[in-house]
Design an enzyme around this catalytic site. Sequence first.
Site, PDB file in Angstrom:
ATOM      1  N   GLU A  68       7.543   5.671   0.905  1.00  0.00           N
ATOM      2  CA  GLU A  68       7.633   6.262   1.554  1.00  0.00           C
ATOM      3  C   GLU A  68       8.966   7.172   2.713  1.00  0.00           C
ATOM      4  O   GLU A  68       8.558   7.661   3.607  1.00  0.00           O
ATOM      5  CB  GLU A  68       6.756   6.638   2.003  1.00  0.00           C
ATOM      6  CG  GLU A  68       5.387   6.185   1.221  1.00  0.00           C
ATOM      7  CD  GLU A  68       3.570   6.295   1.580  1.00  0.00           C
ATOM      8  OE1 GLU A  68       3.911   6.628   2.481  1.00  0.00           O
ATOM      9  OE2 GLU A  68       3.042   5.333   0.675  1.00  0.00           O
ATOM     10  N   ILE A  83       0.709  -1.260  -0.319  1.00  0.00           N
ATOM     11  CA  ILE A  83      -0.111   0.186  -0.195  1.00  0.00           C
ATOM     12  C   ILE A  83       0.299   1.108  -0.442  1.00  0.00           C
ATOM     13  O   ILE A  83       0.095   2.356   0.005  1.00  0.00           O
ATOM     14  CB  ILE A  83      -0.857   0.106   1.538  1.00  0.00           C
ATOM     15  CG1 ILE A  83      -1.633  -1.887   1.414  1.00  0.00           C
ATOM     16  CG2 ILE A  83      -1.891   1.420   1.654  1.00  0.00           C
ATOM     17  CD1 ILE A  83      -2.539  -2.110  -0.371  1.00  0.00           C
ATOM     18  N   HIS A 105      -7.010   3.644  -2.158  1.00  0.00           N
ATOM     19  CA  HIS A 105      -6.666   3.368  -1.168  1.00  0.00           C
ATOM     20  C   HIS A 105      -7.708   3.667  -0.207  1.00  0.00           C
ATOM     21  O   HIS A 105      -7.623   4.816  -0.169  1.00  0.00           O
ATOM     22  CB  HIS A 105      -5.243   2.431  -0.560  1.00  0.00           C
ATOM     23  CG  HIS A 105      -5.466   2.274   1.071  1.00  0.00           C
ATOM     24  ND1 HIS A 105      -5.208   1.189   0.861  1.00  0.00           N
ATOM     25  CD2 HIS A 105      -4.438   2.803   2.029  1.00  0.00           C
ATOM     26  CE1 HIS A 105      -5.276   0.800   2.268  1.00  0.00           C
ATOM     27  NE2 HIS A 105      -5.281   1.639   2.622  1.00  0.00           N
ATOM     28  N   ARG A 132      -2.493   9.870  22.497  1.00  0.00           N
ATOM     29  CA  ARG A 132      -2.299   9.632  20.697  1.00  0.00           C
ATOM     30  C   ARG A 132      -2.446  11.083  20.546  1.00  0.00           C
ATOM     31  O   ARG A 132      -3.948  11.343  20.992  1.00  0.00           O
ATOM     32  CB  ARG A 132      -2.442   8.823  19.658  1.00  0.00           C
ATOM     33  CG  ARG A 132      -2.044   7.549  20.372  1.00  0.00           C
ATOM     34  CD  ARG A 132      -0.516   7.037  19.879  1.00  0.00           C
ATOM     35  NE  ARG A 132      -0.273   5.980  19.858  1.00  0.00           N
ATOM     36  CZ  ARG A 132      -0.010   5.504  19.007  1.00  0.00           C
ATOM     37  NH1 ARG A 132       0.387   5.447  17.820  1.00  0.00           N
ATOM     38  NH2 ARG A 132       0.716   4.095  19.577  1.00  0.00           N
ATOM     39  N   GLU A 171      -9.440  -2.546   3.263  1.00  0.00           N
ATOM     40  CA  GLU A 171      -9.011  -3.271   4.219  1.00  0.00           C
ATOM     41  C   GLU A 171      -9.999  -4.015   4.068  1.00  0.00           C
ATOM     42  O   GLU A 171     -10.800  -4.277   4.695  1.00  0.00           O
ATOM     43  CB  GLU A 171      -8.975  -1.989   5.530  1.00  0.00           C
ATOM     44  CG  GLU A 171      -8.737  -3.211   6.877  1.00  0.00           C
ATOM     45  CD  GLU A 171      -8.704  -2.109   8.232  1.00  0.00           C
ATOM     46  OE1 GLU A 171      -8.539  -0.968   8.212  1.00  0.00           O
ATOM     47  OE2 GLU A 171      -9.834  -2.697   8.616  1.00  0.00           O
ATOM     48  N   HIS A 198      -2.563  -4.262  11.199  1.00  0.00           N
ATOM     49  CA  HIS A 198      -2.428  -3.391  12.668  1.00  0.00           C
ATOM     50  C   HIS A 198      -1.699  -3.680  13.399  1.00  0.00           C
ATOM     51  O   HIS A 198      -1.325  -3.963  14.843  1.00  0.00           O
ATOM     52  CB  HIS A 198      -3.753  -2.911  13.558  1.00  0.00           C
ATOM     53  CG  HIS A 198      -4.285  -1.871  12.448  1.00  0.00           C
ATOM     54  ND1 HIS A 198      -4.647  -2.319   9.950  1.00  0.00           N
ATOM     55  CD2 HIS A 198      -4.500  -1.122  12.062  1.00  0.00           C
ATOM     56  CE1 HIS A 198      -5.162  -1.483  10.356  1.00  0.00           C
ATOM     57  NE2 HIS A 198      -4.920  -0.708  10.613  1.00  0.00           N
TER      58      HIS A 198
HETATM   59  N1  GLN Z   1       0.215   4.967   1.899  1.00  0.00           N
HETATM   60  C1  GLN Z   1       0.012   5.154   2.499  1.00  0.00           C
HETATM   61  C2  GLN Z   1       1.220   4.480   3.723  1.00  0.00           C
HETATM   62  O1  GLN Z   1       1.325   3.208   2.966  1.00  0.00           O
HETATM   63  C3  GLN Z   1      -1.440   4.733   3.301  1.00  0.00           C
HETATM   64  C4  GLN Z   1      -1.538   5.273   4.897  1.00  0.00           C
HETATM   65  C5  GLN Z   1      -3.058   4.861   5.345  1.00  0.00           C
HETATM   66  O2  GLN Z   1      -3.723   4.696   4.585  1.00  0.00           O
HETATM   67  N2  GLN Z   1      -3.501   5.668   6.032  1.00  0.00           N
HETATM   68  O3  GLN Z   1       0.925   4.886   4.620  1.00  0.00           O
HETATM   69 ZN    ZN Z   2      -4.576   2.597   4.570  1.00  0.00          ZN
END
Ligand code: GLN
Ligand code: ZN
Length: 767
Positions: free
Chosen positions: A487, A434, A644, A518, A668, A697
Amino acid sequence: MITTHNLGFSRIGKHRELKFATESYWNKAITTERLEEQGRQIRQENWQYQAKLDYASVGDFSFYDHVLDTSFLLGNLPSRTKDLNGSELDNYFRLARGRASNDDCHCIHAGEMTKWFDTNYHYIVPELTADTVFTLNTQRLFAHIEESKAQGINPKPVIIGPLTYLYLAKVNDSADKLDFLEALLSVYAELLDQLSIMNIEWLQIDEPILVTELSPQWRQAFEKAYYRLQTRNIKLLLTTYFGQLQENLQLACNLPVAGIHIDAINAKEEVNKIIDWLPSHKVLSLGIIDGRNIWKTDLNQCIDWLEPIAKKLSHRLWLAPSCSLLHVPVDLSLEATLDTDIKNWLAFAVQKIEELDIIATALNEGRGVVKEALIVNLEAINSRKQSTRVHKPSIKNDIKNITPELGIRISSYEARALKQHQQSSLPLFPTTTIGSFPQTKAIRKIRSDFKNNTVDLNHYTSAIKKEIEYAIREQEEIGIDVLVHGEAERNDMVEYFGEQLEGYIFSKYGWVQSYGSRCVKPPILFGDIDRSKAMTVYWLLYAQSLTEKPVKGMLTGPVTLLNWSFVRDDQPLKETCLQLALAIRKEVLDLEQAGIEIIQIDEAALREGLPLRRSQWQEYLNWAVESFKICANGVKDETQIHTHMCYSKFNDIIKAIINMDADVITIETSRSDSKLLDVFEDINYPNEIGPGVYDIHSPNIPDQSAMIELIERASEKIPVERLWVNPDCGLKTRQWSEVSTALKNMVSAAKILRQKQHQKSNIKVAS
Ligand code: GLN
Ligand code: ZN
């Protein structure tokens, strides 16, 4: 005289003291006494900020979550906490997060967490079962009341009302939540009695569900509940916020309470109607300062508007922020390095309380008394209105020139898919991730060193390139089909883009509680958005130069940028979103131009922007989807657009999602286990889809068979040619050791699926 009061205050402390104290407590680095002391200090400071008001809020402080506090106040604890020894505080943390300390041996299932209305605050969902009993437990609340009195504060306790509490709860059996109302009301009645014995005059009773669509049963329950509570010797301020009352307006006005608070930011148009409807013995509290955003109030305009109302209502008029100040940062004066022009347009919680005081003073004693403050405010308001940093005619013009064609792909999905598949020759069940890979300590350090100028650009660039190379090599080794650059250069998916777009600014201390310890620091979107130079092309080209496999471009979509920022209040959200869309569109086209063939545009927060009332969903979805389409759909047929989303619950907005027309959507699914089938039950997504097979997670490594099973179940609903195999979300919070193993399993799961498919088609051919 007009009365001023506050609905609630941020409890994190201006330097996030609460976060550090609770986390130290969980690590056993500080004692209970020290934690309690920290709580007292924060409360004391908060009350000092509110000292000028007629009433300060009490009972709004929480070590974790005020809904969980309410469950403790009402003695509604799930049976799994009953046999635990240890202090109440420890049990509280157990319910909040599974454990009281990090080495707690009495771990339990933490309560479920979910979003508080349409905010980014998350609460612990109360649980109701056949053996739920309520028993009043006032110890903490009463201690706080005494504490505030000892500090010379005039307390107005704040509690969640019985209907909202029930509404937010979940019933484990098939029982009706309203079946619990009778028992719950007895406890509330007892609480009211005890508060009146303590000489509390007013109680703020929050019923924000009155701004949502309620069934007739719930509306009746409101009447029943408040008739039941009316005989008590205490005045109730029925408090609503976050929206308009609409069809609940008369109901709310006529409930037997002493006063009602409404959100005069979001429901300004209803104020006159409410004044007409409200029986003449009741107090009307108007929430005139925006508790959800960070802009200064236009004090002069607000006073102009209030003057005739004040005349009409006289002492019956109360003034407050629109909602609890939990949703804004604490104190702007900490921002020593913030751009001074823009800082001059802002107000955080402390400043909002000051604004409230100025308005009330002007109304009570005449504007002359606060003349200086009003002049200074007017200057700030005008400077924002006229600023060329906010208003850019060329951008406004671009928005005017948007045509629907801008958001429409050249060909249909089928025609595009043909070309895309020819170009990339991906296997069946292509694998991808992702976007992010583990954000190691080294990565975070290099980014912060660069930010603090302790390393130079060259050094930083080569360090990030090394990380990209590492990610590419790992993915090649694992055998992923569509790679990502990982990233490493991004701290956060919104901040990264916000920092490079014109029209955004970042505070240093603008923290807001998200859940428990948080906090998030939403960027501030203050002006017309422009993108003058490419933001991601450099890193993507580098990544692509390292491999023969396609590398997927990675962008955050306009709706997510909008929903996770503090946004402008001087133009409609739609307009801001379209500006973001045009900026991201430029980036998409630059990536395409540079030869990137697959581009993912994350819309993680699209669902979060849904209005509280369903009747307003469509309007939001219209412009949200339009914005996505404008940013994504300017590409040629061969370019594959992915999007996404971080959830699978979109049966109710599936039409809008289909309308976005992304070639591939990844979602998800692995966490929703049994509900997975629901997802695919009525979803007939016409393009390609990647149901997440790996719950990112959890540190657990998913095994092949579970992933295969999940995809096979999906394939009963979606043709195999349109299925992708990928994790639920980005992998930045995980360790490389977990990720490599999990992704290897994922790749071999895809291979097995391909073999099975191959066999199936051979059988077909043979027969
Ligand atoms: N591209 C982002 C990542 O992989 C997507 C994060 C998300 O959907 N919250 O971190
Ligand atoms: Zn996500």
